[in-house]
Design a protein around this motif. Sequence first.
Motif, PDB file in Angstrom:
ATOM      1  N   PHE A 130      -3.897   4.979  -6.847  1.00 50.09           N
ATOM      2  CA  PHE A 130      -5.006   5.457  -6.500  1.00 50.09           C
ATOM      3  C   PHE A 130      -4.773   6.866  -6.120  1.00 50.09           C
ATOM      4  O   PHE A 130      -5.979   7.717  -6.201  1.00 50.09           O
TER       5      PHE A 130
ATOM      6  N   SER B 187      -2.092   3.223   4.094  1.00 52.92           N
ATOM      7  CA  SER B 187      -3.450   2.823   3.343  1.00 52.92           C
ATOM      8  C   SER B 187      -3.295   1.516   2.501  1.00 52.92           C
ATOM      9  O   SER B 187      -2.181   1.540   1.558  1.00 52.92           O
TER      10      SER B 187
ATOM     11  N   LYS C 284      -4.485   0.875  -0.309  1.00 48.97           N
ATOM     12  CA  LYS C 284      -4.908   1.261  -1.545  1.00 48.97           C
ATOM     13  C   LYS C 284      -3.600   1.424  -2.300  1.00 48.97           C
ATOM     14  O   LYS C 284      -2.624   1.733  -1.822  1.00 48.97           O
TER      15      LYS C 284
ATOM     16  N   GLY D 216       0.719  -1.263   0.034  1.00 52.61           N
ATOM     17  CA  GLY D 216       0.002  -0.123  -0.055  1.00 52.61           C
ATOM     18  C   GLY D 216       0.889   1.276   0.015  1.00 52.61           C
ATOM     19  O   GLY D 216       1.997   1.206  -0.526  1.00 52.61           O
TER      20      GLY D 216
END
Length: 172
Positions: free
Chosen positions: A110, A104, A106, A92
């Motif tokens: 992103f 995060s 993600k 992440g």
Amino acid sequence: MELAEKLVILDENCNIIFLTRSPDFILDGYNVHAINYLLKPISSNSNSLFKSLEYIQTKISNVEKKIIIETNKLPKTIFLKDILYIECEKTGVKFKLYNDEIFSPKPYSFFAPFLLEQPNFLECYHKIIVNCDYIIDITENDFILKTNELIPISRRKKTSVKHSYMLYLISK
């Protein structure tokens, strides 16, 4: 001028426009990072005043921008101005704040497009984005942040990264 100096001590990001009849302290305005120094009557300087106010509005809107970071626990909302840098990790992205770190799951892809469209964020190394507002110095291969952390500058992109940073400084 004394009041302006006290305001800057309390809030270094305050926006000052001097409106006066006297040009005597115009150079002192630079010491407090004044946005403008306008002479009365204002009717002769209204265009300058409006341009200054538009500049302040743009500056303030950039300071108030936020991002929602989905963590493993709960989503967190943070101001963009509080991000020192972000860095891609195996699973992440790590957001480094002045006194905190947020992770995060993600992917870097992103967050990167949104941050890189902001004027104060710069990708200085592969999958590292730095907030130019926290840079206090540049060495041959690194940015030095206010926290004394070293953020690497890509050897391959060194010239363009340093050029982009200088353009950002000039625009401020």
